[in-house]
Design an enzyme around this catalytic site. Sequence first.
Site, PDB file in Angstrom:
ATOM      1  CB  THR A  34      45.183 -29.752  -3.690  1.00 17.43           C
ATOM      2  OG1 THR A  34      43.413 -29.054  -3.956  1.00 17.43           O
ATOM      3  CG2 THR A  34      44.706 -31.677  -5.037  1.00 17.43           C
ATOM      4  CG  ASP A  35      42.388 -26.906  -0.609  1.00 15.54           C
ATOM      5  OD1 ASP A  35      42.409 -27.712  -1.201  1.00 15.54           O
ATOM      6  OD2 ASP A  35      42.619 -25.806  -0.151  1.00 15.54           O
ATOM      7  CD  GLU A  36      39.675 -28.061  -5.440  1.00 17.97           C
ATOM      8  OE1 GLU A  36      39.104 -29.380  -6.149  1.00 17.97           O
ATOM      9  OE2 GLU A  36      40.291 -27.373  -5.547  1.00 17.97           O
ATOM     10  CE1 TYR A  51      43.909 -31.170 -10.078  1.00 18.17           C
ATOM     11  CE2 TYR A  51      42.336 -30.274  -8.520  1.00 18.17           C
ATOM     12  CZ  TYR A  51      43.532 -30.722  -8.585  1.00 18.17           C
ATOM     13  OH  TYR A  51      44.737 -29.552  -8.234  1.00 18.17           O
ATOM     14  CE  LYS A  75      47.764 -32.868  -7.372  1.00 21.75           C
ATOM     15  NZ  LYS A  75      48.504 -32.560  -7.974  1.00 21.75           N
TER      16      LYS A  75
HETATM   17  P1  NAD Z   1      48.384 -26.087 -14.337  1.00 22.76           P
HETATM   18  O1  NAD Z   1      47.564 -26.205 -15.404  1.00 22.76           O
HETATM   19  O2  NAD Z   1      48.402 -24.523 -14.289  1.00 22.76           O
HETATM   20  O3  NAD Z   1      49.751 -26.356 -15.047  1.00 22.76           O
HETATM   21  C1  NAD Z   1      50.020 -27.776 -14.694  1.00 22.76           C
HETATM   22  C2  NAD Z   1      51.057 -27.957 -15.941  1.00 22.76           C
HETATM   23  O4  NAD Z   1      51.862 -28.955 -15.756  1.00 22.76           O
HETATM   24  C3  NAD Z   1      51.139 -27.558 -17.603  1.00 22.76           C
HETATM   25  O5  NAD Z   1      52.760 -26.725 -17.164  1.00 22.76           O
HETATM   26  C4  NAD Z   1      51.198 -28.760 -18.198  1.00 22.76           C
HETATM   27  O6  NAD Z   1      51.456 -28.539 -19.388  1.00 22.76           O
HETATM   28  C5  NAD Z   1      51.338 -29.664 -17.385  1.00 22.76           C
HETATM   29  N1  NAD Z   1      51.250 -31.555 -17.100  1.00 22.76           N
HETATM   30  C6  NAD Z   1      50.243 -31.702 -17.755  1.00 22.76           C
HETATM   31  N2  NAD Z   1      50.246 -32.679 -18.396  1.00 22.76           N
HETATM   32  C7  NAD Z   1      51.310 -33.339 -18.068  1.00 22.76           C
HETATM   33  C8  NAD Z   1      51.861 -34.516 -18.155  1.00 22.76           C
HETATM   34  N3  NAD Z   1      51.310 -35.810 -18.734  1.00 22.76           N
HETATM   35  N4  NAD Z   1      53.543 -34.908 -17.890  1.00 22.76           N
HETATM   36  C9  NAD Z   1      54.171 -33.498 -18.260  1.00 22.76           C
HETATM   37  N5  NAD Z   1      53.900 -32.423 -18.015  1.00 22.76           N
HETATM   38  C10 NAD Z   1      52.198 -31.934 -17.967  1.00 22.76           C
HETATM   39  O7  NAD Z   1      48.810 -26.607 -12.651  1.00 22.76           O
HETATM   40  P2  NAD Z   1      48.985 -25.766 -11.990  1.00 22.76           P
HETATM   41  O8  NAD Z   1      47.602 -24.475 -10.923  1.00 22.76           O
HETATM   42  O9  NAD Z   1      50.412 -24.379 -11.543  1.00 22.76           O
HETATM   43  O10 NAD Z   1      49.366 -26.700  -9.998  1.00 22.76           O
HETATM   44  C11 NAD Z   1      50.214 -27.239 -10.605  1.00 22.76           C
HETATM   45  C12 NAD Z   1      50.251 -28.491  -9.360  1.00 22.76           C
HETATM   46  O11 NAD Z   1      49.988 -27.650  -8.002  1.00 22.76           O
HETATM   47  C13 NAD Z   1      48.980 -29.208 -10.021  1.00 22.76           C
HETATM   48  O12 NAD Z   1      49.623 -30.711  -8.969  1.00 22.76           O
HETATM   49  C14 NAD Z   1      48.099 -29.330  -9.005  1.00 22.76           C
HETATM   50  O13 NAD Z   1      47.068 -30.534  -8.837  1.00 22.76           O
HETATM   51  C15 NAD Z   1      48.678 -28.993  -8.055  1.00 22.76           C
HETATM   52  N6  NAD Z   1      47.533 -27.287  -7.037  1.00 22.76           N
HETATM   53  C16 NAD Z   1      47.286 -26.497  -7.478  1.00 22.76           C
HETATM   54  C17 NAD Z   1      46.949 -25.314  -6.530  1.00 22.76           C
HETATM   55  C18 NAD Z   1      45.568 -24.143  -7.405  1.00 22.76           C
HETATM   56  O14 NAD Z   1      45.258 -23.495  -6.891  1.00 22.76           O
HETATM   57  N7  NAD Z   1      47.239 -24.071  -8.612  1.00 22.76           N
HETATM   58  C19 NAD Z   1      46.693 -25.393  -5.248  1.00 22.76           C
HETATM   59  C20 NAD Z   1      47.436 -26.184  -4.715  1.00 22.76           C
HETATM   60  C21 NAD Z   1      47.833 -27.094  -5.638  1.00 22.76           C
HETATM   61  P1  TYD Z   2      37.992 -22.739  -9.275  1.00 23.50           P
HETATM   62  O1  TYD Z   2      39.721 -21.315  -9.403  1.00 23.50           O
HETATM   63  O2  TYD Z   2      38.168 -23.632 -10.363  1.00 23.50           O
HETATM   64  O3  TYD Z   2      39.185 -23.252  -8.299  1.00 23.50           O
HETATM   65  P2  TYD Z   2      38.838 -24.819  -7.441  1.00 23.50           P
HETATM   66  O4  TYD Z   2      37.771 -24.781  -7.740  1.00 23.50           O
HETATM   67  O5  TYD Z   2      39.989 -25.891  -7.509  1.00 23.50           O
HETATM   68  O6  TYD Z   2      38.693 -24.515  -6.031  1.00 23.50           O
HETATM   69  O7  TYD Z   2      37.116 -22.164  -8.118  1.00 23.50           O
HETATM   70  C1  TYD Z   2      37.381 -21.449  -7.698  1.00 23.50           C
HETATM   71  C2  TYD Z   2      35.363 -21.173  -6.299  1.00 23.50           C
HETATM   72  O8  TYD Z   2      35.056 -20.860  -7.814  1.00 23.50           O
HETATM   73  C3  TYD Z   2      34.727 -22.914  -6.733  1.00 23.50           C
HETATM   74  O9  TYD Z   2      33.852 -22.357  -6.161  1.00 23.50           O
HETATM   75  C4  TYD Z   2      34.329 -22.391  -8.359  1.00 23.50           C
HETATM   76  C5  TYD Z   2      33.944 -21.053  -8.057  1.00 23.50           C
HETATM   77  N1  TYD Z   2      34.065 -20.205  -9.736  1.00 23.50           N
HETATM   78  C6  TYD Z   2      32.733 -19.312 -10.366  1.00 23.50           C
HETATM   79  O10 TYD Z   2      31.855 -18.718  -9.744  1.00 23.50           O
HETATM   80  N2  TYD Z   2      33.062 -18.752 -11.721  1.00 23.50           N
HETATM   81  C7  TYD Z   2      33.738 -19.751 -12.227  1.00 23.50           C
HETATM   82  O11 TYD Z   2      33.790 -18.612 -13.518  1.00 23.50           O
HETATM   83  C8  TYD Z   2      34.933 -20.096 -11.855  1.00 23.50           C
HETATM   84  C9  TYD Z   2      36.071 -20.838 -13.171  1.00 23.50           C
HETATM   85  C10 TYD Z   2      34.582 -20.824 -11.236  1.00 23.50           C
END
Ligand code: NAD
Ligand code: TYD
Length: 352
Positions: free
Chosen positions: A132-134, A158, A162
């Site tokens: 992630t960019d975070e 988080y 990561k």
């Molecule tokens: P998500 O929370 O929707 O899905 C995570 C999945 O991993 C789930 O299906 C969960 O059951 C599985 N999981 C959790 N712990 C596990 C373990 N110990 N062993 C096996 N499986 C396990 O997350 P997502 O949004 O789909 O993100 C997927 C990846 O992409 C993550 O690594 C996250 O850090 C990264 N990512 C997410 C975003 C975003 O905006 N959602 C952006 C950049 C990177």
């Molecule tokens: P989120 O989807 O949790 O992603 P991340 O924190 O990983 O970027 O949140 C996106 C942005 O939205 C973040 O600045 C927090 C804000 N946010 C709200 O303002 N209200 C909410 O209920 C949630 C879940 C997020």
Amino acid sequence: MILVTGGAGFIGSNFVLNWLVQSDESIVNLDKLTYAGNLKNLASIQGDSRHQFVQGDIGDAHLIARILKQHQPRAIINFAAESHVDRSIHGPEDFIQTNILGTFRLLEVVRGYWGELDAAEKRDFRFLHVSTDEVYGSLAREEAAFTEQHRYQPNSPYSASKASSDHLVRAYHHTYGLPVLTTNCSNNYGPFQFPEKLIPLMIVNALEGKPLPVYGDGQQIRDWLYVIDHCNAICRVLEAGTVGEVYNIGGWNEKPNIEIIHKICGLLQETYPDSSFQHLITYVTDRPGHDRRYAIDASKIERELNWKPADTFDSGIRKTIQWYLQHRSWITDVQTGAYREWMEKNYAGERS
Ligand code: NAD
Ligand code: TYD
């Protein structure tokens, strides 16, 4: 074949579905099925012999060793993680377990497996770590977007977990020669996203006439990317990325949260002209340690691998809203007791 971890979550399930549209190469999908994992995301490929699901933990060394021995994957794509910042604030332990220890255990087993491949297989093997960019921390409004050279400065449990996993992946390349690739992507949105994250939460709450909770002043900025664009970028990095390199992936699409929420309300109004949604917007207590701005400079992946996003925010958010409107039973199914407990815990009490 390839091994995907976390392939029942939001991005992982989109990746699996998208892969099988474009390729006949089989996938083994290992997922623990935490609250965020949902086999319904994969319902459309039920019975497809190219996809095999295994329930399990990336930290389970015996299970991983067995899967690698049985299936001999040429690549592993590691999506599995705890992924929600607010949950990491309420309870960081699971994040340390899965994102740090789990990734470490996975890497250890993969290192053993890779070490025993023959020379050509060894050269061609890839471990692609999805991050992630975070990990880069927060930007001031005037600062340049994150490049791959930006210092790591994670601010939440988080992002710290990561960042830690990214460092382990890097170290396994430098120390042991494991052929790794790392991608750091901005915020994703699209089908199958669990409605605890901003965009699906706003859509689902608006449809139910519930408050749309804006943390703080709503001026925090995220760089939004449609999930299928992210999946295609990962495919491109897997195919052509240089081993040991990091690729930032983003949508060139920075928007303050409040603008996203107004956009969702406006689009829902187009579908339901007799309803109004804007009045549901409710400012609530800010997230502790809330990062102000993320922005990705995605020029390296464009220059070196010829990838850029296909969807604009307008096209992506329209598809996303349509998907949620057409999948009401998916929404109802994920709104279990555990979901309601989380909503109570995160939004009641001091935040209301
Ligand atoms: P998500 O929370 O929707 O899905 C995570 C999945 O991993 C789930 O299906 C969960 O059951 C599985 N999981 C959790 N712990 C596990 C373990 N110990 N062993 C096996 N499986 C396990 O997350 P997502 O949004 O789909 O993100 C997927 C990846 O992409 C993550 O690594 C996250 O850090 C990264 N990512 C997410 C975003 C975003 O905006 N959602 C952006 C950049 C990177
Ligand atoms: P989120 O989807 O949790 O992603 P991340 O924190 O990983 O970027 O949140 C996106 C942005 O939205 C973040 O600045 C927090 C804000 N946010 C709200 O303002 N209200 C909410 O209920 C949630 C879940 C997020």
